[in-house]
Structures are given as structure tokens and as C-alpha cells.
Design a protein around this motif. Sequence first.
Motif, short mmCIF file in Angstrom:
data_model
loop_
_atom_site.label_atom_id
_atom_site.label_comp_id
_atom_site.label_asym_id
_atom_site.label_seq_id
_atom_site.Cartn_x
_atom_site.Cartn_y
_atom_site.Cartn_z
N HIS A 12 39.88 93.31 37.48
CA HIS A 12 41.12 94.30 37.39
C HIS A 12 42.23 93.85 36.46
N ASP A 107 52.63 100.98 42.66
CA ASP A 107 51.25 100.72 43.41
C ASP A 107 50.38 101.73 43.00
N SER A 108 49.09 101.43 43.07
CA SER A 108 48.13 102.59 42.55
C SER A 108 46.66 102.23 42.98
N ASP A 109 46.12 102.80 44.08
CA ASP A 109 44.63 102.61 44.29
C ASP A 109 44.21 100.97 44.32
N GLN A 110 44.80 100.10 45.08
CA GLN A 110 44.52 98.65 45.16
C GLN A 110 44.98 97.82 43.91
N SER A 111 45.76 98.21 43.04
CA SER A 111 46.11 97.59 41.69
C SER A 111 47.72 97.88 41.48
N THR A 113 50.08 99.43 38.27
CA THR A 113 50.32 100.06 37.13
C THR A 113 51.66 99.67 36.62
#
Length: 166
Positions: A12, A107-111, A113
Amino acid sequence: MQWTPPIQQQPHRPYPEWTHSISSSAGLRDVQMQDMAREWGYSETAFLTSGPDEARRGRIRYFSPGAEVPFCGHATVATAVALAEKFGAGQFFLDPAAGEVVLATADSDQSVTASFTSVEPAATEIDPAVLERLLALLSLDASQLHPDFPGLIYGPSAPSRSRGHC
């Protein structure tokens, strides 16, 4: 001072320069930051020299292995992600040598941005001797340049001590 070695490339974090190296670099001398950047060998290493404070503002400096530089985009994004992971998503305000940068993190889908608008670039004329050498490396000479397009260097405004670039 607490610090951890650079985080190695992970799925990631696709770029090696996306390293979250220093949790607190306040008090480090210039030579120490330069030595650390040289030892780690990444194209750019960011050091938070203060903050973030309650207003989420901090001072940031960047070093390539060879010199301090006024601004580095990838290291700014990596720092924004590290700050959001530690302090929560939202806006952060960083003060590099090139001028204030406002970072937006989410926060965005387990990551996490991060985005920002870059500092305004500055255009300066290339020293004639440097231009001549650059043209020679390309097997060109000044007569082959278009008269409306002089040799210019574009980049962030920099303190006079900065000689490097990202």
C-alpha cells in the motif's frame, strides 16, 4: 528524540520514498538530517522539525542524499499519510522552505489518501556557463535554442543554501 528506521516498500506504499522515518526530529542539527538522508539513500527524506501543534501545523524540511531541498512532493504526501495515521484524517498545514502547503487527508478503504496543491514554482535564468554545459551534453549549442524560449530553471523558491532538487 524517538525515531524509527524507514519503513520498507509495502504493497500500500508503492514508492520507496514513502517512508515514515522520524516521529520527532526537533533538535536534530542540519548535518544529522543530511547524514540520515545519505545513509538511508532514498531520493527524498522528510523531517518534521516541529509540530504538528493543536492547529495541525508543523515545520518540515527535506533532504536528498546530497543536499537539503526546498520542497518534495512525494515526501509531502508520505508525511501527510503518516500524520493522518497518527493524528487522524483531516487537514494539516506544513511550512517547508518553499512556502505553506495545505494537505487534505481522508480515510479510504483500509488506507489513507492525501492531496495538496503544490507551492508556486519560480523561474530563474540558468547561469550561462551551466547552460553551455547542459547544451554540450545534448550535442547542442545556444544558437539552436529558440529566441523566445531562454534557458530557465523551474522549481519551488528556495533558500539560498539549497542546491539540490527532487
